[in-house]
Design a protein around this motif. Structure first.
Motif, PDB file in Angstrom:
ATOM      1  N   THR A  15      28.825 -77.761  32.666  1.00  0.00           N
ATOM      2  CA  THR A  15      28.584 -78.990  33.047  1.00  0.00           C
ATOM      3  C   THR A  15      30.116 -79.888  33.203  1.00  0.00           C
ATOM      4  O   THR A  15      30.868 -79.684  32.679  1.00  0.00           O
ATOM      5  N   LYS A  75      33.963 -89.778  28.649  1.00  0.00           N
ATOM      6  CA  LYS A  75      33.941 -89.018  27.445  1.00  0.00           C
ATOM      7  C   LYS A  75      32.935 -89.580  26.205  1.00  0.00           C
ATOM      8  O   LYS A  75      32.288 -89.027  25.531  1.00  0.00           O
ATOM      9  N   GLN A  76      32.950 -90.980  26.108  1.00  0.00           N
ATOM     10  CA  GLN A  76      32.274 -91.797  25.009  1.00  0.00           C
ATOM     11  C   GLN A  76      30.819 -91.782  25.406  1.00  0.00           C
ATOM     12  O   GLN A  76      29.930 -91.983  24.673  1.00  0.00           O
ATOM     13  N   VAL A  78      28.947 -89.152  27.839  1.00  0.00           N
ATOM     14  CA  VAL A  78      28.335 -88.161  28.371  1.00  0.00           C
ATOM     15  C   VAL A  78      28.931 -86.808  27.638  1.00  0.00           C
ATOM     16  O   VAL A  78      30.302 -86.889  27.571  1.00  0.00           O
ATOM     17  N   GLN A  79      28.168 -86.226  27.479  1.00  0.00           N
ATOM     18  CA  GLN A  79      28.670 -84.738  26.851  1.00  0.00           C
ATOM     19  C   GLN A  79      28.707 -84.019  28.055  1.00  0.00           C
ATOM     20  O   GLN A  79      27.830 -83.546  29.020  1.00  0.00           O
ATOM     21  N   ALA A  80      29.794 -83.139  28.244  1.00  0.00           N
ATOM     22  CA  ALA A  80      30.136 -81.998  29.317  1.00  0.00           C
ATOM     23  C   ALA A  80      31.132 -81.185  29.003  1.00  0.00           C
ATOM     24  O   ALA A  80      31.846 -81.466  27.948  1.00  0.00           O
ATOM     25  N   ASP A  81      31.228 -80.006  29.714  1.00  0.00           N
ATOM     26  CA  ASP A  81      32.277 -79.027  29.298  1.00  0.00           C
ATOM     27  C   ASP A  81      33.657 -79.478  29.881  1.00  0.00           C
ATOM     28  O   ASP A  81      34.614 -79.340  29.182  1.00  0.00           O
ATOM     29  N   TYR A  83      35.606 -82.828  31.993  1.00  0.00           N
ATOM     30  CA  TYR A  83      35.485 -84.243  32.454  1.00  0.00           C
ATOM     31  C   TYR A  83      36.565 -84.387  33.392  1.00  0.00           C
ATOM     32  O   TYR A  83      37.889 -84.103  33.361  1.00  0.00           O
ATOM     33  N   HIS A 103      39.290 -80.685  29.263  1.00  0.00           N
ATOM     34  CA  HIS A 103      38.360 -79.788  28.688  1.00  0.00           C
ATOM     35  C   HIS A 103      38.826 -79.468  27.160  1.00  0.00           C
ATOM     36  O   HIS A 103      40.224 -78.810  27.094  1.00  0.00           O
ATOM     37  N   ARG A 104      37.906 -79.543  26.182  1.00  0.00           N
ATOM     38  CA  ARG A 104      38.461 -79.100  24.835  1.00  0.00           C
ATOM     39  C   ARG A 104      39.869 -79.696  24.403  1.00  0.00           C
ATOM     40  O   ARG A 104      40.565 -78.985  24.000  1.00  0.00           O
TER      41      ARG A 104
END
Length: 186
Positions: A15, A75-76, A78-81, A83, A103-104
């Motif tokens: 995502t 980032k606050q 939505v959850q995604a793989d 941004y 990412h991570r």
């Protein structure tokens, strides 16, 4: 290192959250990830989030801050793989955009090609107008910022906002293509 080495075993779906509802920006992100990671299905979704800076950033620093603010807000919410944030602005007589991809905990960033603006446009921008509105008035277009952008108008449609952004987005992906060379963000 090949992009395939970055992907995790068994992962076939990512995502991608884009900190914008602008179709030109979303399209650039979709094309970038599809080109770089052809074996991964990428669901790209745009979200309208505030930049926290002027509607028309007038320096590279302000433009970068707007991109950072957008990605932090996204980032606050939505959850995604991944941004992604794209913020366009001015640097003297040039327009450009900052690209941020996170990412991570790893952040990639790049700046797009710069485009020299006509003096008549710069004068209106210094009076507080936004570039898209100025270009629409100069060229008799409607909502060019969500289509080809000033880039398309000034290059006779040889380039578009989306195509130039796509190139810069690929550059922002370098930390993910060469993960051993880039440390994680604090």
């Amino acid at each position: 290192m090949s992009p395939q080495l970055f992907t995790e075993p068994g992962v076939q779906y990512w995502t991608i959250a884009v900190a914008s509802a602008n179709p030109a920006k979303i399209k650039a992100v979709q094309h970038c990830f599809t080109e770089v990671f052809p074996d991964i299905h990428c669901e790209v979704q745009g979200y309208a989030v505030p930049s926290g800076v002027a509607a028309q950033p007038m320096s590279s620093e302000e433009t970068l801050l707007g991109a950072q603010n957008r990605i932090n807000t996204l980032k606050q919410q939505v959850q995604a793989d991944f941004y992604v944030s794209i913020e366009a602005g001015l640097d003297g007589e040039f327009t450009f955009a900052w690209m941020l991809i996170e990412h991570r905990g790893v952040l990639g960033k790049a700046r797009s090609a710069s485009l020299m603006l006509p003096p008549a446009a710069l004068q209106q921008l210094q009076q507080g107008q936004e570039l898209g509105d100025v270009m629409d008035a100069l060229f008799g277009t409607d909502n060019i910022k969500q289509a080809g952008g000033a880039i398309a108008l000034l290059t006779g449609h040889r380039l578009s906002r989306s195509s130039v952004y796509q190139q810069a987005l690929i550059l922002a992906l370098i930390p993910f293509l060469q993960p051993g060379l880039y440390p994680k963000a604090p």
